[in-house]
Design an enzyme around this catalytic site. Structure first.
Site, mmCIF file in Angstrom:
data_model
loop_
_atom_site.group_PDB
_atom_site.id
_atom_site.type_symbol
_atom_site.label_atom_id
_atom_site.label_comp_id
_atom_site.label_asym_id
_atom_site.label_seq_id
_atom_site.Cartn_x
_atom_site.Cartn_y
_atom_site.Cartn_z
ATOM 1 N N HIS A 159 18.490 52.087 9.857
ATOM 2 C CA HIS A 159 19.535 52.775 8.882
ATOM 3 C C HIS A 159 20.924 52.022 9.378
ATOM 4 O O HIS A 159 21.884 52.318 8.698
ATOM 5 C CB HIS A 159 19.580 54.147 9.023
ATOM 6 N N ASP A 195 8.587 52.429 7.219
ATOM 7 C CA ASP A 195 8.978 53.789 7.253
ATOM 8 C C ASP A 195 9.381 54.458 5.955
ATOM 9 O O ASP A 195 9.603 53.938 5.007
ATOM 10 C CB ASP A 195 10.706 53.974 7.998
ATOM 11 N N HIS A 197 11.793 56.282 4.858
ATOM 12 C CA HIS A 197 13.215 56.025 4.223
ATOM 13 C C HIS A 197 13.367 54.652 4.040
ATOM 14 O O HIS A 197 13.259 53.743 5.105
ATOM 15 C CB HIS A 197 13.998 56.749 5.332
HETATM 16 ZN ZN LIG Z 1 12.407 57.590 8.654
#
Ligand SMILES: [Zn+2]
Length: 342
Positions: A159, A195, A197
């Site tokens: 991220h 992942d 996300h």
């Molecule tokens: Zn994640």
């Protein structure tokens, strides 16, 4: 398969995070890496080696110098204010506000972050720096001829953007490793982000480039974190047009949908003919993950590893998310064992 690990990750242990209207103990906690390490040892997957030291230069190839200066100094600036608790951001330069960088540690944290899921504690900088060195050490083993390696990174990284942190991520370990491959002579790197996300940070870092193909399978951002990136129509820009493939899936997706998306992603990676593959390995796609909504089972992770191995590429696995701690060791190592054909 060899694993690279640093115990420095234990220096980062945030106290709490805001989720679903409650302040709860951080889901991203040291036990995660400890349990994966124990499972690697139980299954005798291969040697577990310490991280080597490559310094800040390869990190600065990806990240903004201002962000690095902030991360290195934030805790001492916060400690000097004699406040209780961890340092957490709480104000961001959103659409209606100016974009200048304020002088205060609070203001600068807002400037260099996009959410509050990134507590800074006394040991955070050492932990995130060492996590990047773990990825770089594994990358060096691939450069030296290893067919595959596992970077047991913690904190995770996908991220983290060039100049903004969020979502438990501070330095983008996968992106740092990708850039190191290119700087050392490789021409094309593919990153497969599995992942739960979307890897918004990784996408942003390479969005206008064709020397890194980014493929991500994730929860539909219309309903799921990180909400503002990860849509299917984000395909790259400029020279990077066509080198970003987002495969969002609805909540409740199991292997039937997820495996089909993996097949699409693997086809794109094969077409790209990269010199090396980096897998951003999150296992929060698991059916019992406390913050995610996919339904992969323990056995699905073996199948995942087998399909990735069929690409027949040198492969660097970089640890990302996964919050069902009782199963994180089994699921993570299942991917690696599937890859190894065990
Ligand atoms: Zn994640």
């Amino acid at each position: 398969m060899l694993t690279i690990y640093s115990a420095d990750h234990q220096l980062h242990h945030g106290q709490c995070e805001l989720i679903d209207g409650q302040l709860l103990p951080c889901f991203e906690k040291p036990e995660r890496a400890d349990i994966i390490l124990a499972r690697l040892e139980t299954r005798q997957l291969g040697p577990i080696l310490p991280a080597q030291e490559y310094g800040l230069a390869p990190i600065a190839r990806v990240h903004d110098q201002g962000l690095l200066d902030f991360l290195r100094s934030a805790w001492s600036r916060w400690a000097a204010l004699d406040q209780p608790g961890d340092l957490l951001p709480y104000t961001w330069p959103t659409r209606v506000l100016g974009q200048q960088k304020p002088a205060s540690v609070h203001g600068q944290f807002g400037y260099y972050s996009f959410d509050a899921g990134v507590p800074i504690t006394a040991g955070t900088w050492q932990a995130v720096y060492s996590s990047a060195q773990v990825a770089l050490t594994a990358q060096q083993h691939i450069m030296a001829g290893e067919k595959a390696a596992f970077a047991l990174c913690r904190p995770p990284g996908h991220h983290a953007a060039a100049d903004q942190i969020g979502g438990y991520c501070y330095l983008n370990n996968a992106a740092i490793a990708a850039q190191a491959f290119l700087d050392q002579g490789y021409r094309k790197v593919a990153i497969l982000d599995v992942d739960y996300h979307h890897g918004n940070g990784t996408q942003g870092i390479f969005y206008d480039r064709q020397d890194v193909l980014f493929v991500s399978i994730h929860g539909d951002p219309a309903a799921e974190y990180p909400f503002f990136l990860g849509y299917a129509d984000e395909t790259g820009v400029g020279a990077g047009e066509g080198y970003n493939l987002n495969l969002p899936l609805p909540a409740g997706s199991g292997w039937q949908q997820w495996g089909a998306a993996l097949e699409r992603g693997c086809q794109r990676i094969s077409d790209y003919q990269p010199d090396v593959l980096i897998v951003s390995l999150g296992v929060d796609t698991y059916e019992d993950d406390p913050i995610s909504c996919f339904r992969l089972t323990n056995a699905d992770y073996l199948t995942m590893g087998q399909r990735i191995a069929a690409l027949q590429l040198p492969t660097l696995f970089v640890m990302e998310g996964g919050y069902a701690v009782e199963a994180i060791g089994i699921n993570t190592v299942n991917v690696l064992e599937g890859f190894e054909g065990r």
